[in-house]
Design a protein around this motif. Structure first.
Motif, PDB file in Angstrom:
ATOM      1  N   ALA A  60       0.801  -1.198   0.000  1.00 38.65           N
ATOM      2  CA  ALA A  60       0.000   0.000   0.000  1.00 38.65           C
ATOM      3  C   ALA A  60       0.841   1.258   0.000  1.00 38.65           C
ATOM      4  CB  ALA A  60      -0.950   0.005   1.191  1.00 38.65           C
ATOM      5  N   ALA A  61       2.059   1.183   0.548  1.00 46.07           N
ATOM      6  CA  ALA A  61       2.856   2.388   0.704  1.00 46.07           C
ATOM      7  C   ALA A  61       3.871   2.570  -0.397  1.00 46.07           C
ATOM      8  CB  ALA A  61       3.569   2.370   2.051  1.00 46.07           C
ATOM      9  N   ALA A  96      -5.990   5.687  -5.611  1.00 48.65           N
ATOM     10  CA  ALA A  96      -5.462   6.939  -5.074  1.00 48.65           C
ATOM     11  C   ALA A  96      -6.552   7.872  -4.586  1.00 48.65           C
ATOM     12  CB  ALA A  96      -4.622   7.635  -6.145  1.00 48.65           C
ATOM     13  N   ASP A 119      -7.933   8.055  -1.712  1.00 52.49           N
ATOM     14  CA  ASP A 119      -7.671   8.554  -0.363  1.00 52.49           C
ATOM     15  C   ASP A 119      -6.320   9.255  -0.263  1.00 52.49           C
ATOM     16  OD1 ASP A 119     -10.092   7.572   0.619  1.00 52.49           O
ATOM     17  OD2 ASP A 119      -9.235   5.580   0.992  1.00 52.49           O
ATOM     18  N   PHE A 120      -5.598   9.347  -1.382  1.00 50.13           N
ATOM     19  CA  PHE A 120      -4.278   9.973  -1.355  1.00 50.13           C
ATOM     20  C   PHE A 120      -4.405  11.496  -1.598  1.00 50.13           C
ATOM     21  CE2 PHE A 120      -1.950   5.902  -2.899  1.00 50.13           C
ATOM     22  CZ  PHE A 120      -2.353   5.260  -1.736  1.00 50.13           C
ATOM     23  N   GLU A 121      -3.350  12.161  -1.239  1.00 51.86           N
ATOM     24  CA  GLU A 121      -3.252  13.584  -1.589  1.00 51.86           C
ATOM     25  C   GLU A 121      -2.586  13.705  -2.953  1.00 51.86           C
ATOM     26  OE1 GLU A 121      -0.589  17.465  -0.333  1.00 51.86           O
ATOM     27  OE2 GLU A 121      -1.310  16.174   1.289  1.00 51.86           O
ATOM     28  N   LYS A 155       0.842  11.624  -2.415  1.00 57.41           N
ATOM     29  CA  LYS A 155       1.271  11.269  -1.061  1.00 57.41           C
ATOM     30  C   LYS A 155       0.214  10.384  -0.399  1.00 57.41           C
ATOM     31  CE  LYS A 155       2.418  13.400   3.398  1.00 57.41           C
ATOM     32  NZ  LYS A 155       2.519  14.677   4.134  1.00 57.41           N
ATOM     33  N   SER A 156       0.679   9.254   0.140  1.00 56.11           N
ATOM     34  CA  SER A 156      -0.189   8.394   0.940  1.00 56.11           C
ATOM     35  C   SER A 156       0.128   8.647   2.412  1.00 56.11           C
ATOM     36  CB  SER A 156       0.016   6.924   0.567  1.00 56.11           C
ATOM     37  OG  SER A 156       1.327   6.510   0.936  1.00 56.11           O
ATOM     38  N   LEU A 157      -0.379   7.759   3.269  1.00 52.45           N
ATOM     39  CA  LEU A 157      -0.103   7.941   4.699  1.00 52.45           C
ATOM     40  C   LEU A 157       1.372   7.730   5.025  1.00 52.45           C
ATOM     41  CD1 LEU A 157      -3.213   6.143   6.262  1.00 52.45           C
ATOM     42  CD2 LEU A 157      -2.795   8.604   6.029  1.00 52.45           C
ATOM     43  N   TRP A 210       3.886   7.212   2.323  1.00 51.62           N
ATOM     44  CA  TRP A 210       4.779   7.277   1.159  1.00 51.62           C
ATOM     45  C   TRP A 210       4.380   8.454   0.260  1.00 51.62           C
ATOM     46  CZ3 TRP A 210       9.173   4.663   0.525  1.00 51.62           C
ATOM     47  CH2 TRP A 210       9.777   4.644  -0.742  1.00 51.62           C
ATOM     48  N   TYR A 211       5.358   8.962  -0.474  1.00 50.74           N
ATOM     49  CA  TYR A 211       5.036   9.989  -1.479  1.00 50.74           C
ATOM     50  C   TYR A 211       6.031   9.890  -2.630  1.00 50.74           C
ATOM     51  CZ  TYR A 211       8.951  12.770   0.322  1.00 50.74           C
ATOM     52  OH  TYR A 211      10.194  13.187   0.697  1.00 50.74           O
TER      53      TYR A 211
END
Length: 338
Positions: free
Chosen positions: A22-23, A54, A56-58, A123-125, A127-128
């Motif tokens: 996930a990351a 994606a 939920d990602f920024e 960007k995830s929780l 990782w980016y």
């Protein structure tokens, strides 16, 4: 106890694999520049690998040189309209495939100010990643305008064309298709970011029937103009003969008109002379004084007075008087002799 430890280790391994899956992702962007025409829409490709969800990602888009100006910001599963720079408001959007890891940007109504390098940041929780690409905004300029003027034994030919993006390629060619290299070219960027091109070259009219100036964007939107330059030759040529003939004819007409005007004013023209002589004769007849006729005493012995004959008709009388009017004078010596 051993089975419990094995189960715990297995759960840890599975959680670690899921967490890493996930990351850990990368950003895929095109290696080459993305180009589109001025005023059109363009999609700047950006996706995740592997194609994770994606939603939920920024996701943030910005220009590399304008990092303080946000092109688009996606947070909390929606686009944050208030955080978009006014330059891009109502012109940007995500193409709607976030579930498949597609975070590509769509930009509408392209302007020259939109060209440049864009960055896709995800960007995830835990990782980016980011990736960049260059956007080229293309615009076709005006048809080249050719003009020339004499420069000694040669002609100085100029070519101008405005409103190109990016900087175009300008090429001179003769009637055989051969590229001419003895040229000078200058590029000017206007206030809107469009490029104007100016070029000059020296050319001998005897070298080619015509020359052409071509402006294009790597063979896209090509514009071409041709000119047939003719060096003026004062020692001969068709146009020189026409000019001399016209000049001579004009001088002859002016001279003839001047002579006729002088003769007319002096009354030397035939029709003017006859009219003037008739008028002069009439004037002299009207101003002619009456004749003085002395009456001899022998001719008037029995009358003793002077008289004139008067016709009976009044009209004829008046006409006769006008035509034969005369003054009669008595001779005193003749009267005394009587």
């Amino acid at each position: 106890m051993t089975r419990n430890n094995e189960a715990a280790m297995l759960l840890i391994i599975i959680a670690s694999v899921l967490t890493c899956s996930a990351a850990d992702f990368s950003i895929v962007t095109p290696n080459a520049s993305v180009s589109a025409w001025l005023g059109s829409s363009v999609i700047l490709p950006c996706s995740l690998s592997p194609p994770l969800n994606a939603r939920d990602f920024e996701v943030q888009w910005y220009k590399k040189k304008d990092s303080q100006k946000t092109v688009l910001l996606h947070q909390e599963q929606k686009v944050q309209e208030n955080d978009v720079d006014d330059q891009y408001r109502d012109r940007v959007s995500l193409i709607g495939e976030l579930d498949n890891g597609n975070v590509s940007l769509k930009l509408d109504n392209l302007k020259t100010a939109d060209r440049g390098e864009y960055t896709c940041f995800v960007k995830s929780l835990r990782w980016y990643e980011r990736g960049s690409m260059n956007l080229v905004v293309k615009a076709i300029g005006s048809t080249p305008v050719l003009s020339y003027q004499e420069a000694g034994e040669q002609l100085n030919v100029s070519c101008t064309s405005d409103g190109w993006s990016p900087k175009p390629l300008l090429t001179w060619r003769d009637s055989t298709g051969r590229e001419l290299t003895n040229t000078y070219t200058k590029y000017i960027t206007d206030s809107e970011g469009l490029v104007d091109v100016r070029s000059w070259m020296l050319f001998s009219p005897s070298d080619s029937e015509w020359i052409s100036c071509t402006v294009d964007l790597n063979l896209q939107g090509m514009k071409e103009s041709r000119v047939v330059p003719m060096k003026s030759d004062l020692s001969g040529g068709f146009w020189f003969e026409v000019f001399i003939s016209t000049l001579v004819l004009s001088v002859i007409v002016i001279i003839i008109y001047t002579i006729l005007l002088i003769l007319h004013r002096k009354g030397l023209l035939p029709h003017c002379s006859s009219r003037k002589n008739a008028k002069a004769a009439a004037d002299s007849h009207e101003s002619l004084p009456g004749e003085t006729i002395p009456l001899k005493a022998t001719e008037n012995l029995h009358q003793g007075v002077c008289s004139t004959y008067e016709p009976s008709d009044s009209t004829e009388q008046q006409s006769w008087k006008d035509r034969y009017k005369a003054s009669l004078t008595l001779d005193p010596s003749s009267v005394r002799r009587l």
